[in-house]
Design an enzyme around this catalytic site. Structure first.
Site, PDB file in Angstrom:
ATOM      1  N   GLU A   1      90.773  40.014  90.767  1.00 43.98           N
ATOM      2  CA  GLU A   1      89.869  41.418  91.981  1.00 43.98           C
ATOM      3  C   GLU A   1      91.545  41.525  92.685  1.00 43.98           C
ATOM      4  OE1 GLU A   1      88.551  40.361  95.479  1.00 43.98           O
ATOM      5  OE2 GLU A   1      88.113  38.975  95.226  1.00 43.98           O
TER       6      GLU A   1
ATOM      7  N   LYS B   1      88.398  48.411 100.956  1.00 43.48           N
ATOM      8  CA  LYS B   1      88.016  47.452  99.825  1.00 43.48           C
ATOM      9  C   LYS B   1      86.684  47.937  99.604  1.00 43.48           C
ATOM     10  CE  LYS B   1      84.653  43.253 101.093  1.00 43.48           C
ATOM     11  NZ  LYS B   1      84.620  42.838 103.162  1.00 43.48           N
TER      12      LYS B   1
ATOM     13  N   VAL C   1      84.490  40.986  94.944  1.00 39.71           N
ATOM     14  CA  VAL C   1      83.937  40.360  93.281  1.00 39.71           C
ATOM     15  C   VAL C   1      82.836  41.680  93.149  1.00 39.71           C
ATOM     16  CG1 VAL C   1      81.904  38.700  92.720  1.00 39.71           C
ATOM     17  CG2 VAL C   1      84.096  37.410  94.131  1.00 39.71           C
TER      18      VAL C   1
ATOM     19  N   ASP D   1      73.133  40.057 106.712  1.00 35.09           N
ATOM     20  CA  ASP D   1      74.503  40.555 106.302  1.00 35.09           C
ATOM     21  C   ASP D   1      73.983  39.647 105.074  1.00 35.09           C
ATOM     22  OD1 ASP D   1      76.931  40.666 105.294  1.00 35.09           O
ATOM     23  OD2 ASP D   1      77.926  40.324 107.173  1.00 35.09           O
TER      24      ASP D   1
ATOM     25  N   SER E   1      76.336  39.995 101.252  1.00 34.38           N
ATOM     26  CA  SER E   1      77.240  40.405 100.633  1.00 34.38           C
ATOM     27  C   SER E   1      76.626  41.325  98.632  1.00 34.38           C
ATOM     28  CB  SER E   1      78.572  39.299  99.841  1.00 34.38           C
ATOM     29  OG  SER E   1      78.898  39.928  99.298  1.00 34.38           O
ATOM     30  N   ALA E   2      77.481  42.197  98.796  1.00 31.74           N
ATOM     31  CA  ALA E   2      76.530  43.000  97.919  1.00 31.74           C
ATOM     32  C   ALA E   2      77.109  42.185  96.239  1.00 31.74           C
ATOM     33  CB  ALA E   2      77.129  44.185  97.804  1.00 31.74           C
ATOM     34  N   ASP E   3      78.179  41.111  96.298  1.00 35.06           N
ATOM     35  CA  ASP E   3      78.405  40.415  95.059  1.00 35.06           C
ATOM     36  C   ASP E   3      77.000  39.457  94.569  1.00 35.06           C
ATOM     37  OD1 ASP E   3      80.514  40.436  95.925  1.00 35.06           O
ATOM     38  OD2 ASP E   3      81.549  39.047  96.869  1.00 35.06           O
TER      39      ASP E   3
ATOM     40  N   LYS F   1      82.899  29.977 100.094  1.00 32.97           N
ATOM     41  CA  LYS F   1      83.491  29.566 101.572  1.00 32.97           C
ATOM     42  C   LYS F   1      82.143  29.090 102.836  1.00 32.97           C
ATOM     43  CE  LYS F   1      88.126  31.563 102.784  1.00 32.97           C
ATOM     44  NZ  LYS F   1      88.275  32.665 101.794  1.00 32.97           N
TER      45      LYS F   1
END
Ligand code: PSU
Ligand code: MN
Length: 317
Positions: A36, A97, A117, A149, A151-153, A170
């Site tokens: 990435e 991003k 990602v 919130d 992540s779209a990951d 993390k």
């Protein structure tokens, strides 16, 4: 494939530009590992970012696979970057991003895009690349019951068939909820070298993964079986940061809490949240977190290259 589907696949493919080494590896059927670019543009400072990107590529080459760093430049999806392109991405400060939502906007405008990602998984799948190495995946943020919130990951892992090698996630995230979310969406979380899911700067998140598979051939068999069954979607392979480079959990937990409090106080939301937290933790730890970050990405690259080689062998037999 029906004619319509083949037409759609061709149309998507027409946005890709392969570097010469990646094109050669494709022709020869050699294993390829996607990398990435958000980690380069937004995850590390210049010049360590560009140097690390090159070193990670070298690790992958030394193990018999071809690295393909992915980014958007000049309205094209680049699969494999030249040294000049890595430099542009790492020092321009202009890269946006790019997650799933942002991909059409940045391509259509011809700007510079660093893929997350999710964004990298989409591009890797278009390019027919099965293995992707990153640092840590995005996930369910702490307090997501208020902020929504997530992540779209995680949605990308649910639908796009790419294996993602990482050092876990993390602790800026709620790791327990991240693993629950992945379970709901049928995304297997594998580990190697230990039973538990890794926590990026530290080795142990305190949560078990679904299956521990230490050997690349076993990992490849698992992944090939999933996809052979028509079970589309990603697989997460977690491997911990090498012991010598790991940080102490107490230190990192306190600093993470401080960064989270600052984000709330400053009203940071949306796609700015993760870069804000990463930048604050970097500043609060001095250079220490950067050294850990570099070490874990290189180690992930070793695991990913071995997996790509094993998957390519599994295809031949
Ligand atoms: N986690 C890290 N370092 C990173 C990222 C995540 O430890 O650089 C980046 C990855 O590109 C990841 C993205 O896909 O942040 C997730 O952003 P968001 O939470 O906005 O989806
Ligand atoms: Mn988010």
């Amino acid at each position: 494939m029906t004619a319509d589907l083949a037409d759609l696949a061709d149309r998507a493919h027409s946005w890709l530009t392969f570097s010469a080494p990646v094109a050669a590896a494709r022709t020869a059927g050699r294993p390829i590992v996607a990398l990435e670019s958000t980690i380069i543009a937004h995850g590390m400072p210049y010049p360590e970012n560009v140097r690390t990107a090159r070193e990670v590529e070298a690790v992958i080459r030394s193990l018999g696979a071809e690295p393909a760093t992915i980014a958007l430049i000049g309205g094209r999806i680049h699969i494999g970057l030249s040294n000049d392109e890595l430099e542009l991405l790492g020092r321009s400060g202009e890269a946006q991003k790019v997650s799933r939502r942002d991909l059409p906007a940045v391509l259509a405008s011809g700007g510079i895009g660093a893929t997350t990602v999710a964004g990298t998984m989409i591009c890797a799948a278009l390019a027919g690349i099965e293995v992707f190495v990153t640092g840590g995946i995005g996930g369910v943020h702490r307090g997501a019951q208020e902020s929504f919130d997530i992540s779209a990951d995680l949605q990308e892992l649910a639908k796009t068939s790419v294996a993602v090698v990482c050092a876990g996630a993390k602790s800026i995230l709620d790791i327990g909820l991240t693993l629950e979310y992945l379970e709901t969406h049928g995304v297997p979380v594998l580990s190697c070298e230990q039973d538990n899911f890794a926590a990026f700067y530290t080795r142990d998140s305190g949560f078990r993964t679904d299956f521990r598979l230490d050997d690349a051939a076993e990992q490849a068999r698992f992944i090939r079986t999933k996809w052979d069954l028509g079970l589309a979607g990603g697989v997460v392979l977690s491997t911990p940061v090498p012991e010598a480079a790991a940080m102490a959990s107490d230190d990192i937990d306190a600093l993470t809490q401080q960064a989270l409090d600052e984000a709330t106080a400053q009203g940071i939301t949306g796609k700015a949240v993760t870069p804000f937290l990463l930048a604050r933790i970097k500043a609060l730890t001095g250079g220490r977190s950067l050294a850990t970050n570099i070490a874990l990405v290189k180690h992930n690259a070793e695991v990913g290259a071995r997996l790509a080689v094993a998957l390519a062998q599994a295809r031949r037999t």
